[in-house]
Scaffold this active site. Structure first.
Site, mmCIF file in Angstrom:
data_model
loop_
_atom_site.group_PDB
_atom_site.id
_atom_site.type_symbol
_atom_site.label_atom_id
_atom_site.label_comp_id
_atom_site.label_asym_id
_atom_site.label_seq_id
_atom_site.Cartn_x
_atom_site.Cartn_y
_atom_site.Cartn_z
ATOM 1 N N SER A 67 0.833 -1.202 0.000
ATOM 2 C CA SER A 67 0.000 0.000 0.000
ATOM 3 C C SER A 67 0.865 1.249 0.000
ATOM 4 O O SER A 67 1.483 1.531 -1.000
ATOM 5 C CB SER A 67 -1.044 0.039 1.095
ATOM 6 N N HIS A 72 3.488 14.783 5.046
ATOM 7 C CA HIS A 72 3.369 16.194 4.685
ATOM 8 C C HIS A 72 3.938 16.976 5.863
ATOM 9 O O HIS A 72 3.533 16.741 7.002
ATOM 10 C CB HIS A 72 1.907 16.596 4.459
ATOM 11 N N CYS A 87 -1.793 -3.356 3.450
ATOM 12 C CA CYS A 87 -2.881 -4.310 3.242
ATOM 13 C C CYS A 87 -2.535 -5.645 3.901
ATOM 14 O O CYS A 87 -1.370 -5.968 4.119
ATOM 15 C CB CYS A 87 -3.118 -4.533 1.761
#
Length: 120
Positions: A67, A72, A87
């Protein structure tokens, strides 16, 4: 009635407070550390996208076969958001997601402001 017990995986979303703003402005160091985490936890990197902003903050998305890991940074607020999702196709990766998130928290020597877990 049969219920499907399959769970796609754990998705962790954290907001962190970081005193050393240099870490929030150095995407290269973050990538080097992330590569070590990917190796340590035996993940498979598919690709990586980096965007450095004018104020030296950055956004990075690491696409994994399992995944993704995304970050940020906001050095002006001494904060970052981190998103870790693996996952559970062949195995339960719940503890791995928690351990990876903790590795990044330790890397930044951060205080956790928000911590969300979504069982998908």
């Amino acid at each position: 009635m049969d219920q499907n017990t399959y769970s796609p995986g754990l998705h962790k979303l954290v907001t962190l407070q970081v005193e050393n703003i240099d870490l929030l402005m150095n995407s290269s160091s973050f990538i080097v550390f992330s590569e070590k985490v990917i190796q340590e936890f035996e993940l498979e990197k598919v690709g990586i996208i980096t965007h450095n902003f004018e104020n030296n903050s950055f956004t990075i998305a690491i696409c994994l076969k399992e995944s993704h890991i995304c970050i940020h940074t906001w050095p002006e607020f001494k904060q970052l958001t981190l998103d870790v999702y693996l996952c559970n196709y062949l195995q339960d990766n719940t503890q791995k997601v928690k351990s990876i998130t903790n590795a990044f928290i330790n890397y930044f020597n951060a205080v956790v402001l928000k911590d969300f877990e979504i069982n998908r």
